[in-house]
Design a protein around this motif. Structure first.
Motif, PDB file in Angstrom:
ATOM      1  N   LEU A 287       0.820  -1.213   0.000  1.00 29.53           N
ATOM      2  CA  LEU A 287       0.000   0.000   0.000  1.00 29.53           C
ATOM      3  C   LEU A 287       0.856   1.267   0.000  1.00 29.53           C
ATOM      4  O   LEU A 287       0.509   2.257  -0.636  1.00 29.53           O
ATOM      5  CB  LEU A 287      -0.929   0.001   1.218  1.00 29.53           C
ATOM      6  CG  LEU A 287      -2.038  -1.058   1.198  1.00 29.53           C
ATOM      7  CD1 LEU A 287      -2.685  -1.181   2.576  1.00 29.53           C
ATOM      8  CD2 LEU A 287      -3.094  -0.731   0.142  1.00 29.53           C
TER       9      LEU A 287
ATOM     10  N   GLN B  42      -4.295   2.450  -2.315  1.00 29.73           N
ATOM     11  CA  GLN B  42      -4.668   1.109  -2.761  1.00 29.73           C
ATOM     12  C   GLN B  42      -3.466   0.448  -3.427  1.00 29.73           C
ATOM     13  O   GLN B  42      -2.556   1.117  -3.900  1.00 29.73           O
ATOM     14  CB  GLN B  42      -5.810   1.165  -3.781  1.00 29.73           C
ATOM     15  CG  GLN B  42      -7.140   1.640  -3.245  1.00 29.73           C
ATOM     16  CD  GLN B  42      -8.212   1.665  -4.318  1.00 29.73           C
ATOM     17  OE1 GLN B  42      -7.931   1.900  -5.491  1.00 29.73           O
ATOM     18  NE2 GLN B  42      -9.456   1.414  -3.924  1.00 29.73           N
TER      19      GLN B  42
ATOM     20  N   ASP C 226      -3.016  -1.862  -6.609  1.00 30.41           N
ATOM     21  CA  ASP C 226      -3.794  -2.292  -7.766  1.00 30.41           C
ATOM     22  C   ASP C 226      -3.210  -3.514  -8.464  1.00 30.41           C
ATOM     23  O   ASP C 226      -3.727  -3.925  -9.515  1.00 30.41           O
ATOM     24  CB  ASP C 226      -3.900  -1.141  -8.786  1.00 30.41           C
ATOM     25  CG  ASP C 226      -4.740   0.011  -8.245  1.00 30.41           C
ATOM     26  OD1 ASP C 226      -5.753  -0.272  -7.578  1.00 30.41           O
ATOM     27  OD2 ASP C 226      -4.370   1.176  -8.474  1.00 30.41           O
TER      28      ASP C 226
ATOM     29  N   THR D  11     -11.476  -2.811  -0.688  1.00 27.55           N
ATOM     30  CA  THR D  11     -11.216  -1.374  -0.746  1.00 27.55           C
ATOM     31  C   THR D  11      -9.720  -1.097  -0.924  1.00 27.55           C
ATOM     32  O   THR D  11      -9.323  -0.234  -1.717  1.00 27.55           O
ATOM     33  CB  THR D  11     -11.712  -0.685   0.540  1.00 27.55           C
ATOM     34  OG1 THR D  11     -13.126  -0.846   0.626  1.00 27.55           O
ATOM     35  CG2 THR D  11     -11.372   0.797   0.540  1.00 27.55           C
ATOM     36  N   LEU D  12      -8.908  -1.833  -0.184  1.00 28.85           N
ATOM     37  CA  LEU D  12      -7.458  -1.624  -0.236  1.00 28.85           C
ATOM     38  C   LEU D  12      -6.802  -2.345  -1.405  1.00 28.85           C
ATOM     39  O   LEU D  12      -5.793  -1.875  -1.954  1.00 28.85           O
ATOM     40  CB  LEU D  12      -6.821  -2.091   1.075  1.00 28.85           C
ATOM     41  CG  LEU D  12      -7.252  -1.345   2.346  1.00 28.85           C
ATOM     42  CD1 LEU D  12      -6.677  -2.019   3.576  1.00 28.85           C
ATOM     43  CD2 LEU D  12      -6.814   0.118   2.282  1.00 28.85           C
TER      44      LEU D  12
END
Length: 254
Positions: A96, A191, A193, A217-218
């Protein structure tokens, strides 16, 4: 920097970084790391306050993520990261905060949430071992058995014993003091991805359906899988099945 156990390879796959959980070490992952090295290089680390790495009064996930970032920076390119339990949380924070360092992320039996259980009984059991009476690991296991019924856990803990020096390779005092941080998860924005797999033991309750909204969400590309018959220590209980799952995830789309 963290102590590392490196498994070189003639393979050309993206290098893999393996991050152990609480009370573990890179050595615990030796067999799996060696087997995975037929694909490409594999590095297993000893986390701070564990194994042969340095001891520190800090044991936060931000600090642990910084430790992992230094290891990846030193090898000069992003890595695929496999993290179990505490190591999975550290790997999530790394992904993150520094997504440029992580290619694919596999999180083994943990979620980015705060847990209500405690690991203090295990710390107290290790503290209670009279190391002056320990000449071999079985001596320590016999003492641990007074508080820890599971022989597998007894054997796991004694792998962190330095028999010659008669000391634990675990900073038990700091791990006890930092237990709230270890059980928690920091407030991390952003985030990751990249491809992410949350791989759980089917008999474990560490990753529940309630945690999936937070995970998605993360980690928007998160996928979920379970290993039948495995609990929290899925890599030790079902090593071949775990290895096969790791290979399938890391090689997908290659």
């Amino acid at each position: 920097m963290l102590n590392t156990l490196k498994h070189p390879s003639d393979g050309t796959a993206t290098p893999v970084l393996i991050v152990h959980g609480l009370f573990g070490s890179g050595r615990n992952w030796g067999v799996i790391a060696k087997r995975l090295s037929d694909r490409g290089p594999v590095t297993a680390v000893d986390m701070r306050n564990h194994g042969d790495s340095f001891w520190s009064d800090r044991h936060s996930y931000d600090a642990m993520a910084d430790d992992l970032a230094r290891v990846i920076d030193a090898q000069g390119a992003p890595m695929d990261v496999v993290g179990h339990s505490m190591g999975g949380k550290a790997a999530m924070v790394l992904a993150l905060r520094r997504p440029d360092l992580v290619n694919r992320l596999l999180v083994a039996d943990i979620a980015p949430v705060t847990y209500g259980h405690s690991q203090m009984p295990f710390i107290n059991a290790m503290r209670d071992v009279d190391l002056s009476l320990v000449e071999k690991r079985s001596d320590a296991s016999a003492q641990l058995a007074r508080h820890v019924d599971d022989p597998t856990l007894q054997a796991f803990f004694t792998q962190s014993l330095d028999l010659k020096a008669k000391r634990w390779k675990l900073n038990l005092e700091v791990l006890a003091a930092e237990m709230p941080n270890i059980l928690g998860f920091p407030d991390v924005t952003g985030q990751f991805d990249g491809p992410t797999l949350f791989l759980s033991g089917a008999q474990s309750e560490y990753v529940t359906s309630d945690s999936r909204p937070t995970i998605r969400t993360l980690f928007p590309k998160a996928r979920f899988a379970k290993i039948p018959g495995a609990g929290h220590w899925l890599h030790a209980e079902k090593p071949r099945e775990f290895e096969a799952s790791v290979r399938a995830f890391l090689d997908y789309g290659q």
